[in-house]
Design a protein around this motif. Structure first.
Motif, PDB file in Angstrom:
ATOM      1  N   LYS A  53      26.560  -5.268  -7.702  1.00 47.68           N
ATOM      2  CA  LYS A  53      26.286  -6.637  -7.253  1.00 47.68           C
ATOM      3  C   LYS A  53      24.892  -7.089  -7.691  1.00 47.68           C
ATOM      4  N   VAL A  54      24.814  -8.335  -8.160  1.00 51.52           N
ATOM      5  CA  VAL A  54      23.548  -8.893  -8.620  1.00 51.52           C
ATOM      6  C   VAL A  54      23.325 -10.220  -7.903  1.00 51.52           C
ATOM      7  N   THR A  55      22.061 -10.477  -7.525  1.00 52.18           N
ATOM      8  CA  THR A  55      21.764 -11.708  -6.791  1.00 52.18           C
ATOM      9  C   THR A  55      20.907 -12.645  -7.625  1.00 52.18           C
ATOM     10  N   VAL A  56      21.235 -13.936  -7.581  1.00 58.35           N
ATOM     11  CA  VAL A  56      20.372 -14.939  -8.210  1.00 58.35           C
ATOM     12  C   VAL A  56      19.272 -15.294  -7.210  1.00 58.35           C
ATOM     13  N   GLU A  57      18.027 -15.137  -7.621  1.00 61.23           N
ATOM     14  CA  GLU A  57      16.932 -15.386  -6.695  1.00 61.23           C
ATOM     15  C   GLU A  57      16.329 -16.769  -6.909  1.00 61.23           C
ATOM     16  N   LYS A  58      15.217 -17.027  -6.204  1.00 60.95           N
ATOM     17  CA  LYS A  58      14.531 -18.313  -6.296  1.00 60.95           C
ATOM     18  C   LYS A  58      14.202 -18.653  -7.750  1.00 60.95           C
ATOM     19  N   ASP A  59      14.251 -19.905  -8.115  1.00 56.42           N
ATOM     20  CA  ASP A  59      13.976 -20.367  -9.479  1.00 56.42           C
ATOM     21  C   ASP A  59      14.968 -19.804 -10.492  1.00 56.42           C
ATOM     22  N   SER A  60      16.155 -19.420 -10.030  1.00 50.86           N
ATOM     23  CA  SER A  60      17.176 -18.863 -10.919  1.00 50.86           C
ATOM     24  C   SER A  60      16.686 -17.636 -11.677  1.00 50.86           C
ATOM     25  N   VAL A  61      15.978 -16.746 -10.992  1.00 46.96           N
ATOM     26  CA  VAL A  61      15.541 -15.500 -11.599  1.00 46.96           C
ATOM     27  C   VAL A  61      16.516 -14.399 -11.216  1.00 46.96           C
ATOM     28  N   ILE A  62      16.927 -13.598 -12.187  1.00 50.40           N
ATOM     29  CA  ILE A  62      17.859 -12.500 -11.924  1.00 50.40           C
ATOM     30  C   ILE A  62      17.222 -11.207 -12.410  1.00 50.40           C
ATOM     31  N   LYS A  63      17.192 -10.214 -11.525  1.00 50.32           N
ATOM     32  CA  LYS A  63      16.584  -8.943 -11.914  1.00 50.32           C
ATOM     33  C   LYS A  63      17.668  -7.914 -12.183  1.00 50.32           C
ATOM     34  N   THR A  64      17.569  -7.258 -13.332  1.00 43.37           N
ATOM     35  CA  THR A  64      18.621  -6.341 -13.743  1.00 43.37           C
ATOM     36  C   THR A  64      18.637  -5.076 -12.900  1.00 43.37           C
ATOM     37  N   GLN A  65      17.470  -4.544 -12.603  1.00 44.74           N
ATOM     38  CA  GLN A  65      17.424  -3.367 -11.744  1.00 44.74           C
ATOM     39  C   GLN A  65      16.209  -3.454 -10.843  1.00 44.74           C
ATOM     40  N   ALA A  66      16.211  -2.709  -9.734  1.00 47.63           N
ATOM     41  CA  ALA A  66      15.137  -2.832  -8.764  1.00 47.63           C
ATOM     42  C   ALA A  66      13.940  -1.967  -9.143  1.00 47.63           C
ATOM     43  N   ASP A  67      14.201  -0.687  -9.435  1.00 49.08           N
ATOM     44  CA  ASP A  67      13.104   0.225  -9.723  1.00 49.08           C
ATOM     45  C   ASP A  67      13.084   0.602 -11.189  1.00 49.08           C
ATOM     46  N   LEU A  68      11.914   1.037 -11.656  1.00 49.14           N
ATOM     47  CA  LEU A  68      11.815   1.465 -13.038  1.00 49.14           C
ATOM     48  C   LEU A  68      12.442   2.836 -13.210  1.00 49.14           C
ATOM     49  N   THR A  69      12.906   3.101 -14.417  1.00 51.56           N
ATOM     50  CA  THR A  69      13.419   4.417 -14.746  1.00 51.56           C
ATOM     51  C   THR A  69      12.267   5.236 -15.310  1.00 51.56           C
ATOM     52  N   THR A  70      12.120   6.493 -14.831  1.00 56.07           N
ATOM     53  CA  THR A  70      11.075   7.359 -15.366  1.00 56.07           C
ATOM     54  C   THR A  70      11.698   8.329 -16.364  1.00 56.07           C
ATOM     55  N   PHE A  71      11.075   8.443 -17.518  1.00 55.40           N
ATOM     56  CA  PHE A  71      11.562   9.370 -18.543  1.00 55.40           C
ATOM     57  C   PHE A  71      10.584  10.536 -18.657  1.00 55.40           C
ATOM     58  N   ASP A  72      11.118  11.755 -18.650  1.00 60.33           N
ATOM     59  CA  ASP A  72      10.284  12.922 -18.906  1.00 60.33           C
ATOM     60  C   ASP A  72      11.129  13.982 -19.610  1.00 60.33           C
ATOM     61  N   LYS A  73      10.584  15.216 -19.683  1.00 60.60           N
ATOM     62  CA  LYS A  73      11.272  16.287 -20.429  1.00 60.60           C
ATOM     63  C   LYS A  73      12.700  16.498 -19.964  1.00 60.60           C
ATOM     64  N   THR A  74      12.934  16.271 -18.639  1.00 62.17           N
ATOM     65  CA  THR A  74      14.239  16.628 -18.085  1.00 62.17           C
ATOM     66  C   THR A  74      15.348  15.678 -18.509  1.00 62.17           C
ATOM     67  N   ASN A  75      15.006  14.393 -18.757  1.00 63.73           N
ATOM     68  CA  ASN A  75      16.099  13.453 -19.012  1.00 63.73           C
ATOM     69  C   ASN A  75      16.027  12.717 -20.346  1.00 63.73           C
ATOM     70  N   ILE A  76      14.952  12.920 -21.112  1.00 69.95           N
ATOM     71  CA  ILE A  76      14.779  12.086 -22.316  1.00 69.95           C
ATOM     72  C   ILE A  76      15.929  12.261 -23.292  1.00 69.95           C
ATOM     73  N   ALA A  77      16.525  13.448 -23.312  1.00 74.24           N
ATOM     74  CA  ALA A  77      17.603  13.694 -24.271  1.00 74.24           C
ATOM     75  C   ALA A  77      18.828  12.836 -23.988  1.00 74.24           C
ATOM     76  N   ASP A  78      18.932  12.312 -22.759  1.00 77.52           N
ATOM     77  CA  ASP A  78      20.122  11.529 -22.409  1.00 77.52           C
ATOM     78  C   ASP A  78      20.055  10.096 -22.926  1.00 77.52           C
ATOM     79  N   PHE A  79      18.908   9.682 -23.445  1.00 78.76           N
ATOM     80  CA  PHE A  79      18.771   8.272 -23.824  1.00 78.76           C
ATOM     81  C   PHE A  79      18.573   8.125 -25.327  1.00 78.76           C
ATOM     82  N   ASN A  80      19.166   7.080 -25.853  1.00 77.90           N
ATOM     83  CA  ASN A  80      19.008   6.804 -27.282  1.00 77.90           C
ATOM     84  C   ASN A  80      18.864   5.298 -27.498  1.00 77.90           C
TER      85      ASN A  80
END
Lengths: 328, 333, 336
Positions: free
Chosen positions: B305-332
């Protein structure tokens, strides 16, 4: 001849004085500047400009100018980077060969168009500046070469070597030395000066102007190609839209500061090296002094104009001669 | 080379064919990134493409060669002329595009600002799709660095340009976090440098940071070009153990530094999801199934579920994703 | 000044006579302007075929406003090149004068005063170029590369990397003001073309400029005040650039130091496409006028057909080189 030799010496001494003065003044304002750390940074900043400046110097000595070197640098870096990315099994020198040869080919095209159609090099290379950038976008499919596609040994060349001075520094000064040998001791080297000092008289003296001029542009392209590999080593990635954009102005500034005359026939490797060092020091000094980076271009432009006026003054025998002979 | 040319010709042919199809029903979307050849925007494009595959919309992308303020204007005008329904754009300037946007909207084109907003000029676009809750970027980056340096010592920020709106919001939040939260009382922000998102300038600025602040413990660079340049400088100077680098970067750009230990961790969000979300939102608004007003909630397959906020702003995700040695291989991307 | 030109027809007759041992139809047909016109027609046909959205006069006129500022400066650049010089700095002059305008406005100056500051700066920048070229007698090609970097750099010092906006409504949006379906900047371009065309074609100064470009030494011996005329041309180039800079400021409603980056390439391209001879002495405003529309059609046609920017850069670069080669060939033919 001895008079010209004296002139050379005077020019280089002048640049050396400027360099020393600059370092002294900056060090007085900010003592931290006078350190081995700063020297290290300057030496790392210099190779990229120095290698391309050697090519541009020869072009200017032959009374031409090459504005396309930034795009050639980008093209070669992308071409070499694609070899690294798509064929990681190939040894490093293959990538180097691709970079340098593709640069040479583009430079050859410049030289060919300029000489065959007898066109001013500044307009031709303004056109190829755009043309080569377009071609490099097409070649790369607008895709960047990411850091993990650049081979580790290449990146280490910007960091170290057996004698602890990074390889790219050694390569750059090696290129400068080779250029000096070429210009001083080879027949073609001397002919480049002859063409630049008097393009009309050169053929009468048995110089084949066209092949020599094409060679000069080819060398400029090849060296810009080598600079592309230095770029990849130092910055660790190559972006089709960023790599080499605006580079031509930095290099022309360095060469003109180094006492190479835009009227051809005059210029030395030593002067160019000093000019590059001066420019590199300015580049490094600005952020250390806390001067806004916004000043950099204005300073480069100002330096070019001042160098032009000094060049003119020297040739006209002082400021008075310059103004007196101006009347038309 | 020849093959490339052929591909170009085929691509041209395909564009022509799709042009003829605009008269039909499917919603047509064009995405205009800041400039061509920027890998970050390639991920957004991928999101759009995949979104349109399932939704059945027409998607194309065009981009100028440089990120100069005015370079996108002719492209927007051409898209109005082509009669596309939605122009999604990552604007190169917060104000230079106002006029052309107004004209597009007068002709019924929906303008979506993707990846960054146009602060102070929100009335000139229909909605903004942002990658993350921007108020969390600052504190989150400070925490990431603090953890690595034991919440103590001198730190510096390497930003993009002085007028980049997002950067300035984040930097202000970082300053506030450092001042207000007692946890970070021993961390001292010594300076903010600007690398203009240019590899060369970012490099010299970082080198100057190291020279001017010999006791520097960490650098935060909330920009993809900056963080890569900072990491490269620290690696070259062999100071990776003394100076920690964190920031916002893409996994492909940073993979080398994570793998060789120069950088412990960095953060980002998912540009791909932004494209996906933007495609869903665009089609929904065009078809009338999603109301473009504050408070609207809609469902995006795969994102929830995604909410349209004030001034028609839409945020894709709430928190940032952290990349380190454990997960970097999963992203391309 | 006028004493040497009691018979204003004389120089023209000499030029034409030397160039016309061939049949009249050939003289007319093998002119660079005719080639430009032909290319214009071909480009329009190709563009119409490339995209069904192209053939719409309103759209083409609207899109032309993105290039017309460069085209206006290119008119003056044509005259500069005919006189045997070149000016590569106008795009940077546009940026600096626009940033001066913005800075003055932000400092509280009313718009007319700010515009005055901007125009004055154009005069000064042009005179600065002219000083280096005519007084210090340095080659304009390298001087204006230097000032290109300098002016752009000063704009950056002045405005930083921030954009300056907030101009009043009446100033913003010159490209939205229409006379019929023709935007005001296009009218300015047409008016400037007619004026400069007449200046170059029928005034004594115009003919003197051709003479200077053909042979500067001969011109000096003929008593033409070469240095004064060249100085005037550089100043005119600066003034026109600042007018163009103000037009950009009005069109965008904001200014930044990087405005019109790379514009020198577009301007030189327009002049070359119009058949002006790069070594001076030949060329016409008509050619530049046609070439400007050729560029508008090519650029707009490719953009509306969604042709990728990489192909656009490639084609622009090729066009520049091919057009100088073609012009050179035509002039070489007509000379002997």
């Amino acid at each position: 001849m001895s008079e010209i030799a004296r002139l050379f010496r005077a020019r280089e001494a002048g640049i050396l004085v400027m360099l020393v003065l600059f370092v002294a003044v900056v060090s007085l304002i900010q003592p931290r500047f006078f350190s081995t750390e700063t020297l290290r940074i300057v030496l790392l900043a210099v190779p990229l400009i120095l290698v391309a400046a050697m090519g541009q110097m020869m072009v200017l000595v032959a009374r031409h100018v090459d504005l396309s070197i930034g795009s050639i640098l980008g093209f070669s870096a992308i071409a070499a980077g694609m070899v690294f990315r798509d064929h990681p099994e190939l040894p490093l020198f293959v990538g180097f060969a691709v970079g340098v040869l593709s640069g040479a080919a583009l430079g050859f095209v410049n030289g060919l168009v300029v000489t065959v159609f007898k066109l001013p090099s500044i307009i031709v290379t303004l056109g190829t500046l755009s043309l080569y950038r377009g071609l490099l976008f097409i070649l790369s499919g607008s895709k960047q070469i990411d850091p993990n596609d650049i081979p580790e040994p290449l990146i280490r060349m910007a960091q170290t070597s057996p004698i602890d001075i990074p390889w790219i520094v050694i390569i750059a000064f090696g290129v400068a030395f080779a250029t000096w040998l070429f210009l001083t001791y080879s027949q073609i080297g001397r002919q480049i000066y002859a063409i630049g000092s008097n393009p009309v008289a050169a053929p009468l003296r048995g110089i084949r102007v066209m092949p020599v001029t094409i060679l000069v542009f080819t060398l400029s392209g090849a060296l810009a190609g080598l600079a592309g590999l230095i770029y990849a080593a130092r910055f660790g990635y190559v972006n089709p839209g960023i790599t080499g954009v605006g580079f031509e102005f930095t290099v022309i500034a360095a060469v003109v500061i180094g006492g190479v005359s835009i009227n051809g026939g005059v210029g030395s490797v030593l002067g160019t090296v000093l000019g590059v060092l001066l420019l590199g020091s300015v580049q490094v000094a600005l952020p250390i002094l806390g001067v806004s980076g916004f000043w950099q271009n204005a300073i480069y432009g100002g330096i070019i104009l001042i160098a032009l006026v000094i060049d003119r003054t020297v040739r006209q025998g002082g400021l008075r001669g310059l103004l007196a002979r101006g009347g038309a | 080379m020849l093959r490339r040319n052929l591909m170009l010709a085929v691509a041209l042919g395909a564009t022509l064919l799709s042009g003829a199809a605009y008269a039909a029903d499917p919603v047509s979307i064009v995405y205009i990134p800041k400039n061509t050849g920027n890998p970050y925007f390639d991920s957004i494009i991928k999101g759009f493409e995949d979104g349109c595959k399932t939704l059945g919309c027409e998607f194309t992308t065009v981009a100028p060669a440089s990120a100069e303020a005015t370079s996108q204007i002719p492209f927007v005008t051409a898209q109005i002329q082509r009669g596309v329904n939605v122009v999604a754009i990552s604007p190169n300037s917060p104000d230079a595009l106002n006029q052309v946007f107004d004209r597009a909207r007068a002709k019924g084109t929906i303008i979506l600002s993707v990846n960054s907003d146009m602060p102070g000029n929100e009335t000139h676009r229909d909605a903004a799709i942002l990658p993350v809750d921007f108020t969390k970027t600052g504190p989150s980056q400070v925490e990431l660095l603090g953890k690595q340096i034991g919440y103590e010592g001198e730190i510096a920020i390497l930003s993009a340009t002085t007028d980049a709106p997002d950067q300035n919001v984040w930097i202000a939040a970082m300053k506030e976090t450092l001042e207000k939260d007692p946890k970070y009382a021993k961390m001292k922000l010594v300076t903010i440098a600007y690398g203009d998102d240019d590899p060369q300038k970012s490099t010299t600025e970082t080198e100057a940071l190291l020279a001017n602040y010999p006791n520097l413990k960490g650098i935060i660079s909330p920009t993809t070009v900056g963080v890569a340049a900072a990491a490269q400088v620290v690696e070259t100077a062999k100071k990776a153990d003394k100076v920690k680098v964190v920031g916002l970067g893409t996994p492909n750009q940073m993979r080398r530094f994570i793998e060789n230990g120069t950088v412990e961790a960095f953060q980002l969000w998912s540009p791909y999801n932004q494209g996906l979300l933007a495609a869903n939102f665009a089609v929904g608004v065009k078809n009338g199934t999603i109301k473009n007003e504050a408070g609207t909630v809609f469902e995006v397959p795969g994102l929830g579920k995604v909410t349209v906020e004030k001034d028609s702003v839409i945020k894709t995700q709430a928190d940032l994703t952290t990349f380190d040695k454990t997960n970097i291989a999963d992203f391309n991307f | 000044m006028t004493s040497i030109d009691k018979n204003p027809v004389a120089p023209r007759v000499i030029v034409r006579e030397a160039a016309a041992p061939r049949p009249r139809w050939q003289v007319w047909l093998i002119r660079p302007e005719v080639v430009t016109l032909l290319l214009l027609v071909i480009a329009a046909i190709v563009a119409t075929r490339l995209s069904p959205f192209f053939a719409d006069l309103g759209f083409i006129l609207e899109s032309s406003t993105y290039y017309i500022e460069f085209a206006i400066v290119a008119l003056v650049l044509t005259i500069v090149i005919i006189s045997g010089e070149i000016d590569l700095s106008p795009a940077a002059q546009m940026a600096l004068s626009a940033c001066l305008f913005g800075t003055a406005f932000k400092a509280g100056a009313p718009i007319p005063v700010a515009m005055g500051v901007s125009l004055l700066s154009g005069l000064v920048m042009g005179a600065f170029n002219g000083f280096f070229v005519t007084v210090l007698r340095l080659p304009s090609i390298i001087v204006t590369i230097g000032t290109l970097i300098l002016y752009r750099g000063l704009a950056q010092v002045l405005a930083g990397d921030k954009s300056i906006s907030g101009f009043p409504g009446w100033f913003v949006g010159i490209d939205y003001r229409m006379v019929g379906i023709v935007p005001v900047p296009v009218l300015v371009f047409i008016a400037a073309s007619i004026l400069l065309g007449l200046f170059l074609g029928i005034t004594i100064y115009g003919r003197q400029i051709y003479q200077i470009g053909t042979s500067e030494i001969a011109a000096i011996h003929a008593g033409i005040r070469v240095r004064r005329i060249k100085m005037g041309l550089f100043i005119a180039s600066g003034l026109t650039s600042s007018i163009a800079g103000l037009m950009v400021a009005s069109r965008l409603g904001s200014v930044r130091y990087d405005l019109a980056t790379g514009g020198e390439l577009t301007m030189v391209l327009i002049v070359m496409l119009g058949g002006t001879y790069i070594f001076g002495g030949r060329g016409s405003i008509l050619g530049t006028f046609l070439a400007a529309w050729l560029l508008v059609i090519i650029a707009t046609g490719m953009t509306v057909a969604n042709i990728a920017i990489n192909a656009q850069l490639t084609i622009m670069g090729l066009l520049l080189i091919v057009s100088i080669i073609a012009t050179n060939a035509i002039y070489a033919r007509s000379q002997r």
